[in-house]
Design a protein around this motif. Structure first.
Motif, short mmCIF file in Angstrom:
data_model
loop_
_atom_site.label_atom_id
_atom_site.label_comp_id
_atom_site.label_asym_id
_atom_site.label_seq_id
_atom_site.Cartn_x
_atom_site.Cartn_y
_atom_site.Cartn_z
N PHE A 139 19.04 60.72 -35.22
CA PHE A 139 19.16 61.30 -36.55
C PHE A 139 20.50 60.91 -37.17
O PHE A 139 21.45 60.56 -36.47
CB PHE A 139 19.08 62.83 -36.48
N ASP A 140 20.59 61.04 -38.49
CA ASP A 140 21.90 60.92 -39.13
C ASP A 140 22.61 62.26 -39.02
O ASP A 140 22.10 63.20 -38.40
CB ASP A 140 21.75 60.44 -40.59
N LYS A 188 27.85 61.81 -32.97
CA LYS A 188 28.38 63.12 -33.34
C LYS A 188 28.00 64.18 -32.31
O LYS A 188 28.85 64.91 -31.82
CB LYS A 188 27.84 63.52 -34.72
N GLU A 189 26.71 64.23 -31.96
CA GLU A 189 26.23 65.24 -31.01
C GLU A 189 25.07 64.67 -30.19
O GLU A 189 24.37 63.76 -30.62
CB GLU A 189 25.73 66.49 -31.74
N ALA A 235 20.80 65.62 -39.53
CA ALA A 235 19.84 66.01 -38.48
C ALA A 235 18.55 66.61 -39.03
O ALA A 235 18.00 67.54 -38.45
CB ALA A 235 20.50 66.98 -37.50
N ASN A 236 18.07 66.08 -40.14
CA ASN A 236 16.83 66.64 -40.70
C ASN A 236 15.63 65.71 -40.49
O ASN A 236 14.57 66.15 -40.06
CB ASN A 236 17.02 66.96 -42.19
N ILE A 237 15.78 64.44 -40.80
CA ILE A 237 14.68 63.49 -40.66
C ILE A 237 15.11 62.40 -39.68
O ILE A 237 16.16 61.79 -39.87
CB ILE A 237 14.31 62.86 -42.02
N PRO A 238 14.31 62.13 -38.64
CA PRO A 238 14.73 61.11 -37.67
C PRO A 238 14.75 59.72 -38.28
O PRO A 238 13.90 59.37 -39.10
CB PRO A 238 13.67 61.22 -36.56
N MET A 239 15.74 58.93 -37.87
CA MET A 239 15.82 57.53 -38.27
C MET A 239 15.06 56.65 -37.28
O MET A 239 14.62 55.56 -37.61
CB MET A 239 17.27 57.08 -38.35
N ILE A 284 22.51 62.75 -32.56
CA ILE A 284 22.92 62.99 -33.95
C ILE A 284 24.12 62.08 -34.22
O ILE A 284 25.14 62.19 -33.54
CB ILE A 284 23.31 64.46 -34.21
N LEU A 285 23.98 61.18 -35.18
CA LEU A 285 25.05 60.23 -35.48
C LEU A 285 25.97 60.76 -36.56
O LEU A 285 25.64 61.71 -37.27
CB LEU A 285 24.45 58.88 -35.90
N THR A 286 27.12 60.12 -36.71
CA THR A 286 28.06 60.48 -37.77
C THR A 286 27.65 59.88 -39.11
O THR A 286 28.16 60.28 -40.15
CB THR A 286 29.47 59.98 -37.42
N ILE A 287 26.74 58.93 -39.07
CA ILE A 287 26.30 58.22 -40.28
C ILE A 287 25.66 59.20 -41.26
O ILE A 287 24.87 60.07 -40.87
CB ILE A 287 25.29 57.11 -39.92
N ASP A 288 26.01 59.06 -42.53
CA ASP A 288 25.36 59.81 -43.60
C ASP A 288 24.36 58.87 -44.28
O ASP A 288 24.75 57.86 -44.87
CB ASP A 288 26.40 60.31 -44.60
N ARG A 289 23.09 59.20 -44.16
CA ARG A 289 22.05 58.30 -44.67
C ARG A 289 22.26 57.95 -46.14
O ARG A 289 22.13 56.80 -46.56
CB ARG A 289 20.67 58.95 -44.48
N LYS A 290 22.62 58.95 -46.94
CA LYS A 290 22.79 58.71 -48.38
C LYS A 290 23.96 57.77 -48.65
O LYS A 290 23.87 56.86 -49.49
CB LYS A 290 22.99 60.04 -49.11
N ILE A 291 25.08 57.96 -47.93
CA ILE A 291 26.24 57.09 -48.12
C ILE A 291 25.93 55.68 -47.61
O ILE A 291 26.32 54.68 -48.22
CB ILE A 291 27.48 57.68 -47.42
#
Length: 619
Positions: free
Chosen positions: A64-65, A476-477, A68-72, A242-249
């Motif tokens: 996830f990004d 991230k986690e 942590a809502n929608i899996p990548m 859970i990654l540190t990446i922000d999908r929107k950014i």
């Protein structure tokens, strides 16, 4: 026989009888123990010996990004076809292989490779093909009477929901190779295992892979099934990341870079969290899951644009004038030259039988102090001060203190160290002495000096943090599947620490802000939403009208480090020159701090500004 002899013989017989009785008693007790007391244990062992196990592959954990809502990355169930060669009569095997190949729409040679002579009497199943569509399974079922030894089972398959620029972050999985199996055999991997090949999938493979289950069937000495009943140990799914990446950014940065060969990084300097990591061109990791995945991989390897290369961390470039941030810090910290003292830039300087030209303004900048030299990116100022007042040894010392020349230790399988040249290195590499011209080239981030975009981002982070660089990281986690229980949380780790006084870094930040308001970037970096500080860079590559375009910046200026973000953009010289890096950087800052998409950010900043991007080389 006299009486003493008789008594002696009688005693011997008594002792011998007692010994025989003792041996029989021990033997009977052992039989009783084996059959009654430990009977269940031995029956279980004998049953285990006569059992054949079939692997049940575990599902890999989802990725996830940071929200942590929608899996990548998730899993889908597909089918795999197997053959148990020992169940096929020897004279029927060629016919079965041909029929199977026709139904699977693959060459017979592919099946023959999976079933060499050494395994054709084995009752262990061999996987022939995976990722089989349901229609093919239906065709197999309709012809099962003509396909002895052929079976199929459900097999989880990776599904990369996010592709494009996410591909270099996430990576992909593939079948384990013989070389990999030799390395990882003791960690529970088997010849049928899938393993991460790149990106997060590879770096955190052991967290993601889970534990395979087993299905046990009782067989005879030749491995043939003799019981219909089975015992099953279910597989355990791998951990979710859970990654540190922000999908929107990430999508914002991807759009801002566009279809330009290059890279971009968005970093939280206070923690080392990577919010976006973009490298173009990219690839679709789902393609590697197809039957012709090896062919597609070979095609990508021979692509001259090198789409498999993660340019953000795994490629090195001359950092050009972004490097003047390090030189300004060194000049101030060493008090090598008074910051308010001016140097004359007449446009060129003659040194060592060569003319060095300040390529920004051919007529020259006139007299400049340190702040204005950074703002106007005056080469002659840095050439003169670094060569005559700072010196190569001090330069190298400060360059290395900013983390150049070594790994950034990001959690990806590989990364470029870059290069920090020095006199000893040049002597060993080229058998030549270090010259004053080499010092001058290095002062402006040219010559032999090489760095990755992530290393340049770390340089800016050190200035923002007043002397500390945290390890950039993507994790991230770690959370348990099903329960979502927190298994591990990544904490900031110091990568590099400087003893330069805090007030020096404060001055450098001020000069970086002045560069945006009064220097070469005041037009492309004009922004009313966030105050930006930074430094442009244009790296020479030895080709006319082709340069690498750099922008290294952070914002908001004067905000606490925990509220700031670092943005670094590199556009390679392979692209048509348009000095795009500073413009892309402004779009990224606008999108982040105004919570806008790429289109909204461009609209807010004014489309006319981007339509009139010049092709004149600037700094």
């Amino acid at each position: 026989m006299n009486e003493p002899d008789f008594q002696r013989i009688n005693r011997r017989l008594t002792v011998f009888s007692a010994f025989i009785f003792f041996v029989l008693a021990v033997y009977l007790f052992q039989l009783f123990s084996m059959q009654i007391i430990r009977g269940a244990q031995f029956r279980k062992q004998s049953q285990t010996i006569s059992q054949r196990s079939e692997r049940i592959p575990a599902q890999r954990g989802e990725i996830f990004d940071r929200n942590a809502n929608i899996p990548m990355v998730l899993n889908t169930n597909t089918f795999a076809v197997t053959v148990t060669p020992g169940e096929i009569a020897r004279d029927e095997l060629p016919t079965v292989m041909t029929r199977l190949a026709n139904i699977l729409h693959i060459p017979v040679s592919d099946v023959e490779k999976k079933l060499p002579a050494s395994v054709r009497r084995s009752f262990q199943s061999v996987e022939i093909r995976s990722n089989i569509p349901y229609e093919v399974i239906t065709a197999l079922a309709e012809n099962i009477d003509e396909l002895p030894g052929v079976s199929w089972h459900s097999k989880p398959m990776r599904n990369y929901v996010e592709t494009r620029s996410f591909s270099h972050i996430l990576g992909y999985v593939g079948d384990i190779t013989k070389e990999e199996l030799k390395t990882f055999y003791n960690k529970g991997y088997t010849a049928n295992s899938s393993i991460g090949k790149a990106g997060i999938e590879k770096y955190y493979d052991e967290l993601l892979r889970g534990e395979d289950g087993s299905e046990y069937r009782t067989v005879d000495a030749k491995g043939r099934l003799i019981e219909s009943g089975t015992a099953v140990i279910p597989p355990k799914m791998g951990n979710n990341l859970i990654l540190t990446i922000d999908r929107k950014i990430q999508e914002l940065v991807e759009d801002a870079l566009g279809e330009r060969i290059g890279a971009a990084v968005v970093l939280k300097p206070a923690t080392g969290e990577v919010l976006a990591l973009v490298s173009y061109p990219y690839f679709d990791p789902n393609l590697f899951l197809n039957d012709n995945g090896n062919e597609l991989y070979a095609k990508l390897l021979h692509d001259t644009r090198n789409p498999l290369l993660n340019r953000a961390v795994n490629a090195s470039y001359p950092p050009a004038s972004t490097f003047k941030i390090v030189m300004s810090t060194a000049i101030l910290a060493e008090k090598a030259f008074p910051p308010d003292k001016k140097v004359l830039c007449a446009g060129e300087v003659d040194y060592g039988e060569r003319i060095f030209r300040c390529h920004i303004r051919r007529p020259g900048h006139g007299y400049l102090d340190l702040r204005n030299a950074l703002a106007q990116s005056c080469d002659i100022y840095y050439w003169t001060v670094c060569r005559d007042n700072l010196g190569i040894d001090k330069m190298v010392e400060y360059i290395r203190s900013f983390g150049y020349g070594k790994s950034v230790e990001i959690d990806l399988p590989s990364q470029a160290d870059g290069l920090v040249p020095n006199p000893v290195w040049k002597e060993r590499r080229f058998h030549e002495k270090w010259l004053g011209g080499d010092t001058m080239n290095m002062a402006i981030g040219q010559g032999f000096m090489l760095a990755s975009p992530m290393q340049v981002a770390n340089m800016v982070a050190m200035v923002v943090n007043s002397g500390v660089i945290y390890k950039p990281h993507l994790l991230k986690e770690v959370r348990a599947p099903g329960t979502n229980e927190l298994v591990f949380e990544k904490k900031p780790e110091i990568l590099q620490q400087s003893d330069v006084p805090r007030e020096v870094f404060a001055q450098v930040r001020s000069d970086m802000r002045y560069m945006i308001t009064n220097g070469t970037a005041q037009v492309p970096l004009h922004n009313t939403v966030v105050q930006i500080a930074g430094k442009t860079g244009t790296a020479e590559v030895g080709r006319k009208d082709h340069w690498h375009s750099w922008m290294a910046a952070y914002g908001p200026y004067n905000a606490p480090p925990e509220d700031a973000v670092v943005v670094v953009v590199l556009v390679e010289a392979q692209n048509t020159w348009e000095w795009w890096a500073p413009y892309a950087t402004n779009i990224i800052f606008q999108g982040i701090f105004a919570n806008q998409t790429y289109e909204e950010a461009v609209e807010a900043l004014g489309r006319k500004r981007f339509a009139s991007v010049g092709r004149t080389r600037q700094e």
